[in-house]
Design an enzyme around this catalytic site. Sequence first.
Site, PDB file in Angstrom:
ATOM      1  N   ARG A   1       0.832  -1.200   0.000  1.00  0.00           N
ATOM      2  CA  ARG A   1       0.000   0.000   0.000  1.00  0.00           C
ATOM      3  C   ARG A   1       0.871   1.257   0.000  1.00  0.00           C
ATOM      4  NH1 ARG A   1      -1.461   2.519   5.001  1.00  0.00           N
ATOM      5  NH2 ARG A   1      -0.305   1.682   6.780  1.00  0.00           N
TER       6      ARG A   1
ATOM      7  N   SER B   1      -3.273  -8.477   6.438  1.00  0.00           N
ATOM      8  CA  SER B   1      -2.703  -9.209   5.305  1.00  0.00           C
ATOM      9  C   SER B   1      -3.681 -10.265   4.800  1.00  0.00           C
ATOM     10  CB  SER B   1      -1.380  -9.866   5.721  1.00  0.00           C
ATOM     11  OG  SER B   1      -0.415  -8.898   6.050  1.00  0.00           O
TER      12      SER B   1
ATOM     13  N   ARG C   1      12.949 -17.173  36.797  1.00  0.00           N
ATOM     14  CA  ARG C   1      14.019 -16.223  37.107  1.00  0.00           C
ATOM     15  C   ARG C   1      15.361 -16.933  37.333  1.00  0.00           C
ATOM     16  NH1 ARG C   1      11.690 -13.483  41.324  1.00  0.00           N
ATOM     17  NH2 ARG C   1      10.865 -11.869  39.966  1.00  0.00           N
TER      18      ARG C   1
END
Length: 236
Positions: free
Chosen positions: A11, A82, A164
Site C-alpha cells: 500500500r 494481510s 528467574r
Amino acid sequence: MSGCIAIIPARGGSKRIPRKNIRLFHGQPMIAYSIRAALDSGLFDRVVVSTDDAEIAAVARECGAEIPFVRPDDLSDDYATSMSVVQHAIRALQEQGAQMEFTCCIYATAPFVRPSFLAEGLARLQANPNASYAFSVTRFPFPVQRGIRINRMGRVEALQPEYRFTRSQDLEEAYHDAAQFYWGRTEAWAKDDLLFSELSIPIVLPRYLVQDIDTVEDWKCAELIYTAIAARDNLP
C-alpha cells in the site's frame, strides 16, 4: 486446479517510513527484492502486486510484477490485515479466470527473502496435505521466559518470575514470525483458516536473514545486515 501465484501487498500510505515500499534500499526500490526473489525462484505462474498507489504500481511493473487490479481504499488503511488483502487478491484474480492451488503472500519489505526458502515452503506444504500454510519463522535470540517489563514506577518486573533462576539452556526455545512469506493453499486463505496454529508448517530461517522494517531504526539495521551479507557474498 494447479499452479502457484505470488501476491505482494504494497500500500502507499506507510507513515512511520514514508513510501518505504519503493524507497531505495542499497540502490534498488525496496519492493524489488521481493519481486526478484519470487521471479528467480521459478515457482510462480504469476507475481502480482496488490497496491492502491500508482507510483508503486509503476515501479512494480518495471521490476517484472503484474498489477492486474487496484486495491480498494477500504483495504489500504492502517487497519487492513494481510489476510483480507490476500483474500481480495485471490477473488479478483479468480474473477479474471486465474486458477491456483497455492498462493504465497510475500511482504514488500523483505530484502532478505531467498528463493531457496520459498521453494522449501512450497515443498513442505505439498508434502503435508493436512496443513494449510507454511511460513517463515526464526528463533528468538534471548529466552522469552526471561522477558521483563518496565512498570509504572519505572522499575523492572519479570514477565515470568517462575523462570528467574532457571538456566537458559533448560528453557524451551521459542520462535517468532519472520515476516517474509506465507505459503497457503488457496482454499485455506479463502476459508480464513488460522495462520498461527497447528495448521501451519514453520520454515526456520537463520536470524541474520530476518529483520522487521517498521521504523527508521529497523531500516538502518537492515542496511547494516545487507551490507555485511553483500560483502561476504559479493552481491551488488
